[in-house]
Design an enzyme around this catalytic site. Structure first.
Site, short mmCIF file in Angstrom:
data_model
loop_
_atom_site.label_atom_id
_atom_site.label_comp_id
_atom_site.label_asym_id
_atom_site.label_seq_id
_atom_site.Cartn_x
_atom_site.Cartn_y
_atom_site.Cartn_z
N THR A 23 0.85 -1.19 0.00
CA THR A 23 0.00 0.00 0.00
C THR A 23 0.89 1.23 0.00
OG1 THR A 23 -0.08 0.31 2.40
CG2 THR A 23 -1.61 -1.31 1.45
N CYS A 24 0.26 2.40 0.06
CA CYS A 24 1.06 3.62 0.07
C CYS A 24 1.89 3.74 1.35
CB CYS A 24 0.18 4.86 -0.09
SG CYS A 24 -1.07 5.04 1.18
#
Length: 417
Positions: free
Chosen positions: A57-58
């Site tokens: 994910t980020c």
């Protein structure tokens, strides 16, 4: 963790890196897209590993799985990402067995999120599980563990207020705009990228800014049109990006591309322009800051925003941790019973062999021998013996290792380690 007959590799690891030590650039190097995640798992399967999930994910990239040594997982991550071993060693973490289990509980319940109470990660873990299951890389341990984490996550959502109010990077970005920009309802806002973060940001923008000058652009126009229809917003084609940037006051970029999609070369506006980059890897080139009228803010800055809502959530941390402890206790109890399974199974097979040999002997000696009745009685006796052993092992957990070893010696069971 002993051999729980869950994997031929007896050690469960979590290896990865997150926002806590790795900045956006480094996280970008280790970011994995869907095909990279799949290829990593396929390669792991070829190497004989089993029981694995990958999430990226980020805020974090993590690999969960069984291995003889964590380097097997680290090497795979470096092979399928742009990251190097040297970078990994500087900012990464490696957890094993019980520590790894605790970590995935904290991640999946939002306690390790960049913004406390952001439960977005649980959907990412569910996707990671589905991907691994499709590739036949899920074992009973992984399945039970993820179900337990989901259970804890649901309980924390329902029984505490740790996720009260709007959460996540999308909310933080809108909150930043509200704090920094005057007369926000009169400003032109351009949202480039309508993935999950883009959609959530769009929803928060509409809800909190009361602005009807919001334009959406996405590489796939019909995706933007679906979201725009929900909120009655304007949609422009990707080819109009440069023109729309020249009109806007606030540009929010959440494209999810592997390379920057916005740079100073496409910015011609002379008025003040605020750019929020919500992407990992960064989707806005840092060269935009060479323009005097442009201010660039990345999500790492946004995560530092603390307000009363987020502070209040910390009050519910003890309650959340108590729920995690309860669910984790149940998981570990299940895990303990797994280590009895090979011995219990082997013992039952040995007793059944004794029964068959004895019945065969008596069948030859006794006239009109009732084979059906004898089978029933024999099976019931075996089941009673098995129940006694299983009950003893569960009730005497502190000495279960010695008991297992004794049973194996007495009944001359095969080596089960």
């Amino acid at each position: 963790m002993k051999n729980y007959n869950i994997s031929k590799h007896h050690t469960f690891y979590v290896i990865g890196l997150s926002y806590q030590k790795a900045d956006a650039v480094i996280r970008g190097h280790f970011s994995l897209d869907e095909s990279q995640k799949e290829n990593l798992i396929i390669e792991a399967k070829k190497q004989g590993l089993e029981g694995m999930m990958v999430t990226s994910t980020c805020n974090r990239t993590e690999v969960y799985g069984f291995a003889e040594h964590p380097f097997q997982l680290i090497k795979l991550l470096c092979q399928f990402s742009q990251g190097s071993l040297e970078e990994f060693e500087k900012v990464a973490y490696v957890y094993k067995n019980q520590q790894a289990i605790e970590h995935i509980f904290n991640v999946g319940t939002g306690l390790d999120s960049q913004i406390l109470g952001d439960f977005e990660i649980i959907s990412q873990l569910k996707k990671a599980f589905s991907r691994s299951k499709k590739l036949e890389m899920v074992n009973p341990f992984i399945e039970r563990l993820l179900n337990s984490v989901i259970q804890a996550s649901k309980r924390i959502k329902n029984e505490t207020e740790i996720s009260s109010g709007a959460t996540s990077v999308s909310f933080a970005s809108v909150q930043y705009i509200l704090n920094e920009v005057q007369h926000i309802s009169e400003k032109n806002i351009l949202l480039f990228g309508t993935g999950k973060i883009g959609r959530n940001t769009c929803e928060n923008l509409v809800k909190h800014t009361k602005n009807d000058h919001i334009t959406l652009i996405n590489r796939t126009k019909d995706k933007a049109e679906k979201i725009a229809g929900k909120f009655n917003l304007i949609v422009k084609s990707h080819s109009d990006l440069q023109e729309e940037i020249s009109k806007t006051d606030i540009l929010i970029v959440a494209t999810g591309a592997q390379q920057p999609t916005v740079s100073k070369e496409i910015i011609y506006t002379k008025k003040d322009l605020l750019i929020l980059d919500l992407s990992i890897p960064k989707n806005v080139s840092e060269n935009v800051e060479e323009l005097a009228n442009v201010k660039l803010v990345h999500l790492d800055h946004l995560s530092q925003i603390t307000d009363q809502t987020l502070e209040k959530r910390k009050d519910y941390l003890p309650q959340a941790r108590l729920i995690i402890s309860e669910v984790m206790l149940e998981f570990n109890a299940w895990l303990e019973t797994r280590k009895f399974a090979p011995t219990i199974k082997a013992l039952k097979q040995k007793l059944s062999l004794f029964k068959d040999e004895e019945l065969d002997f008596q069948r030859k000696k006794i006239q009109d021998f009732n084979n059906q009745h004898a089978e029933i009685i024999g099976d019931r006796i075996i089941q009673k013996i098995m129940n006694q052993f299983a009950s003893h092992l569960k009730e005497n957990n502190d000495t279960s290792e010695e008991s297992l070893a004794l049973i194996q010696r007495v009944f001359q069971l095969e080596n089960l380690s």
